[in-house]
Structure formats: structure tokens, C-alpha cells
Design a protein around this motif. Structure first.
Motif, PDB file in Angstrom:
ATOM      1  N   ARG A 133      48.445  33.341  36.938  1.00 25.55           N
ATOM      2  CA  ARG A 133      48.246  34.785  37.019  1.00 25.55           C
ATOM      3  C   ARG A 133      47.588  35.094  38.348  1.00 25.55           C
ATOM      4  N   PRO A 134      48.099  36.037  39.126  1.00 19.63           N
ATOM      5  CA  PRO A 134      47.515  36.331  40.423  1.00 19.63           C
ATOM      6  C   PRO A 134      46.018  36.590  40.334  1.00 19.63           C
ATOM      7  N   GLY A 135      45.277  35.842  41.138  1.00 22.75           N
ATOM      8  CA  GLY A 135      43.823  36.017  41.147  1.00 22.75           C
ATOM      9  C   GLY A 135      43.194  35.608  39.833  1.00 22.75           C
ATOM     10  N   SER A 136      43.784  34.601  39.149  1.00 25.09           N
ATOM     11  CA  SER A 136      43.273  34.212  37.831  1.00 25.09           C
ATOM     12  C   SER A 136      41.898  33.590  37.934  1.00 25.09           C
ATOM     13  N   ARG A 137      41.187  33.612  36.803  1.00 26.79           N
ATOM     14  CA  ARG A 137      39.866  33.021  36.762  1.00 26.79           C
ATOM     15  C   ARG A 137      40.000  31.505  36.796  1.00 26.79           C
ATOM     16  N   PRO A 138      39.048  30.820  37.443  1.00 28.00           N
ATOM     17  CA  PRO A 138      39.129  29.378  37.504  1.00 28.00           C
ATOM     18  C   PRO A 138      38.843  28.738  36.165  1.00 28.00           C
ATOM     19  N   ASP A 139      39.572  27.645  35.877  1.00 28.57           N
ATOM     20  CA  ASP A 139      39.309  26.849  34.691  1.00 28.57           C
ATOM     21  C   ASP A 139      38.009  26.090  34.877  1.00 28.57           C
ATOM     22  N   VAL A 140      37.241  25.934  33.789  1.00 25.93           N
ATOM     23  CA  VAL A 140      35.931  25.286  33.880  1.00 25.93           C
ATOM     24  C   VAL A 140      36.045  23.885  34.449  1.00 25.93           C
ATOM     25  N   ASN A 141      37.118  23.179  34.101  1.00 26.54           N
ATOM     26  CA  ASN A 141      37.281  21.813  34.565  1.00 26.54           C
ATOM     27  C   ASN A 141      38.175  21.702  35.786  1.00 26.54           C
ATOM     28  N   GLY A 142      38.471  22.815  36.395  1.00 26.27           N
ATOM     29  CA  GLY A 142      39.269  22.793  37.609  1.00 26.27           C
ATOM     30  C   GLY A 142      40.747  22.598  37.346  1.00 26.27           C
ATOM     31  N   ALA A 143      41.190  22.710  36.073  1.00 25.19           N
ATOM     32  CA  ALA A 143      42.597  22.516  35.764  1.00 25.19           C
ATOM     33  C   ALA A 143      43.384  23.707  36.238  1.00 25.19           C
ATOM     34  N   GLU A 144      44.614  23.441  36.653  1.00 30.56           N
ATOM     35  CA  GLU A 144      45.478  24.528  37.127  1.00 30.56           C
ATOM     36  C   GLU A 144      46.555  24.846  36.099  1.00 30.56           C
ATOM     37  N   GLU A 187      39.473  22.471  45.920  1.00 24.38           N
ATOM     38  CA  GLU A 187      39.645  23.191  44.662  1.00 24.38           C
ATOM     39  C   GLU A 187      38.635  24.335  44.545  1.00 24.38           C
ATOM     40  N   ILE A 188      37.385  24.091  44.973  1.00 26.66           N
ATOM     41  CA  ILE A 188      36.368  25.142  44.902  1.00 26.66           C
ATOM     42  C   ILE A 188      36.766  26.322  45.781  1.00 26.66           C
ATOM     43  N   GLY A 189      37.246  26.027  47.009  1.00 29.61           N
ATOM     44  CA  GLY A 189      37.672  27.092  47.910  1.00 29.61           C
ATOM     45  C   GLY A 189      38.846  27.875  47.359  1.00 29.61           C
TER      46      GLY A 189
END
Length: 373
Positions: free
Chosen positions: A362-373, A314-316
Motif C-alpha cells: 500500500r503506498p506509504g504503508s506503515r512499517p511491519d514491526v519485524n521489518g517484513a515486506e 530497511e529503516i530508511g
């Protein structure tokens, strides 16, 4: 504004509230607080009031949350010191991150002579030593599952057996736990027992990071200087040093700040203020290089993600999404230019963006703080 269903009880309740407030104020002026819990920012003062109220008016287990270096053990000592029990005994500290699994039973329960190879005599564990006092479990989130179940029983029943023994022993202690993890999230992921979590969270206090209480930074520096150099050789801080300390980042929070000050004091010679020349070489600002992003800034983001339970995959994935977003923004949306910056083909970037659209991202979206997609 207060509203009472039974006005005849209003005077008594007002008196009790004012009395409680006065006791908290008095505790905040105590030597323990003024000499060790340094800071007057709103954030820190509110946290201290919360800790004092828990110490004075509650005996329930308490969970202290906060990043490494925020002062969780100091908070536990404050709770123990202000505990009003007349016959209060010692504070016993157990660092759960250093417990060897094979010896964890002995560490907590103690053991009888001959219980295992090397057990030459009887030994009291943490439960016995903390009887009548306070048991502080630092880094409680590191407790192995088997030990979590055993701890739960002791908290519930107040009894335990030594390793290799048959006799049930009684114990009673105030329990304070601390963690730099999000234990509620660990429960959801099945890494921490839900029943134990609800047992140790009679009260929850979150200690703010140093970046959330910047107003306390310089008072903390002066406090550390006075501790490290009690002969008063340092009368003040040079304005340039004060400015540098105030703008520097401290991933290790108050603990890191103290080490920075310690290194400065070690270099300081003679009377007079701390000056830029006293800053340790390893702490001095360096000219930024293209590789700087791989150092401290990135480590802070990755550390936060790991502590919140994000996996390597998920981090990658989120790092790649962020890189694509930045490349597109810096190229005004030009796909070919963005792909050159990222070192990939335009076709590969198109496929990636199409895949994100299919997943509703959204293309290249910012990551959610809790890793949610």
C-alpha cells in the motif's frame, strides 16, 4: 477447573499445588523482594511470580529478556538469592558487552602462568569462580561466535581447560543469561548459535518496560528518594512533580527514572516535599521546536528497529514510506501538495507510489514491526 484421569491422585496433587503456591507467596514477602523488587502492578507481580518459581523449582538455565534499564541484573540476583541449594556459593557477574576478544578466554576459562604476555601468575576465570554458585552473563547476545561455541561445550560437559593449561577441570553452576536483544530473531539471522540458544532457554522471562508498568512509577520514585535521602528530609512529592514524573517518557526505563530522581534530590534543600523547583534544568520540559522530532521520539523508534535486527537500508525505506503516507494524509491525497511538503517533484512521488504498487505494498504503508515486506 481441574480434571484428573486418576481421581485417587487428586488429593495429593491439590496439596502439592497449594504448597507450591504458598512457597511462592512466602518468597514474594521476603526482604529481597519487598526491599529491592519494587512494584505492585499486575504486570510486575506476574513477572515476579515467574522469577520466584524459576528460582525455587528449577535449576535449568534461564534467559532474562528486556530493554536496557528494566532490572535484569536485579532479577538474576533474585534468582540466585532464592536458590534453595544449601551449599550455594557466590553469584558471578560477567558483562559480555565489555569483554575484549583477545582476553575473552582468560575471562571465562582463567589462565596458567605464562600463557601469554603479561600472565604473571595463575588466574581463575568465571567458570571456576561460579562453581557451586550462579554465573550471570549480562548482554549474552554480545558474545562473539567463537566464545559461543566454547560456552556451549562447558554447559554440556561441565568441564573446561585454563588458557595455556592441559588439565580438564570440572565446574557446576546455575546459568542465568540476560539480553536486550531478541535472541530468537538473532538465531534466525545466523548471528547467535541455535544450539546455544536452546541450551540457555530452559526458562525465558521477559521483564516489562516502565511504560508497561506505569502504576509502579510513583512507588519506585518514593523508594529511590528513601534510598538517596535516608534522613527522611522528603516527606512527600508535590502534586505537580508527581504529575510530571507520571507523564514523562523513560527510554532508559527504571535506570533512567532513578537518575532523574537522583538529580532532583541533589537540588533539594531543607525539609518538605520535592517541588517543581527541584527538577534539574536538563530535565525540565522544553518548548517544542520543529527539530524535536529528530530527538528522543525518533531515537526510540530507531532503537527498537535496530534491536530487532533491521538494517540501515530497511529503516530508511520504512521512514520514507511513513513520510509519504503522512504527507498524503495531511494533503487529503493531493499529490502536488504532498510532494511540496516532502521537497520532491510530483513525478518522483508518482514513481515511488507506482513502485510500491508493483511490489504489492500500500503506498506509504506503515512499517511491519519485524521489518517484513
Amino acid at each position: 477447573m481441574y480434571w484428573w484421569r486418576n481421581p485417587e491422585n487428586a488429593a495429593g496433587e491439590i496439596y502439592e499445588r497449594l504448597n507450591r503456591w504458598a512457597r511462592v507467596d512466602a518468597a514474594l514477602q521476603s526482604d529481597m523482594v519487598r526491599q529491592h523488587m519494587i512494584g505492585e502492578s499486575r504486570t510486575w507481580t506476574a513477572t515476579l511470580r515467574e522469577l520466584v518459581e524459576i528460582a525455587l523449582f528449577s535449576s535449568s538455565p534461564c534467559l532474562i529478556e528486556g530493554e536496557s534499564g528494566t532490572g535484569k541484573e536485579l532479577a538474576a540476583r533474585l534468582i540466585h538469592t532464592l536458590d534453595p541449594r544449601e551449599d550455594k556459593r557466590d553469584l558471578v557477574v560477567v558483562d559480555c558487552s565489555t569483554i575484549v576478544p583477545e582476553l575473552s578466554g582468560s575471562e571465562f576459562f582463567g589462565h596458567e602462568r605464562g600463557a601469554y604476555t603479561g600472565a604473571a601468575g595463575n588466574r581463575d576465570g568465571a567458570f571456576a569462580l561460579a562453581d557451586g554458585g550462579t554465573l550471570f552473563l549480562d548482554e549474552a547476545g554480545e558474545l562473539p561466535p567463537a566464545l559461543q561455541a566454547q560456552l556451549l561445550r562447558v554447559i554440556q560437559e561441565g568441564t573446561y581447560k585454563r588458557v595455556g593449561g592441559n588439565e580438564w577441570r570440572k565446574t557446576s553452576f546455575r546459568l542465568v543469561c540476560a539480553t536486550n536483544r531478541q535472541l530468537a530473531a538473532e538465531v534466525e539471522r545466523g548471528r547467535f548459535r541455535a544450539d546455544l540458544y536452546y541450551r540457555i532457554t530452559g526458562a525465558i522471562v521477559r521483564l516489562p518496560s516502565l511504560r508497561e508498568r506505569r502504576a509502579d512509577l510513583i512507588p519506585l520514585v518514593r523508594h529511590f528518594v528513601a534510598e538517596i535521602m535516608p534522613d527522611n528530609r522528603v516527606a512527600a512529592l508535590d502534586p505537580a512533580v508527581e504529575a510530571w514524573l507520571s507523564t514523562r517518557e523513560y527510554p532508559g526505563n527504571v535506570r533512567e527514572l532513578r537518575q532523574v530522581v537522583t538529580r532532583m534530590c541533589r537540588r533539594h534543600a531543607g525539609p518538605g516535599p520535592l517541588t517543581p523547583g527541584d527538577i534539574a534544568i536538563e530535565d525540565r520540559p522544553r518548548a517544542r521546536t520543529a527539530a524535536d522530532w529528530r530527538g528522543e521520539p525518533m531515537e526510540q523508534v530507531v532503537r527498537q528497529a535496530v534491536l530487532e535486527g533491521a538494517g540501515l537500508k530497511e529503516i530508511g525505506k520504512q521512514a520514507a514510506a511513513c513520510a509519504i503516507r503522512v504527507a498524503l494524509e495531511s494533503s487529503d491525497g493531493n499529490l502536488r501538495s504532498a510532494s511540496r511538503k516532502l521537497g520532491v517533484t510530483g513525478r518522483a512521488l508518482q514513481i515511488r507510489r507506482a513502485s510500491e504498487r508493483e511490489r504489492g505494498e500500500r503506498p506509504g504503508s506503515r512499517p511491519d514491526v519485524n521489518g517484513a515486506e
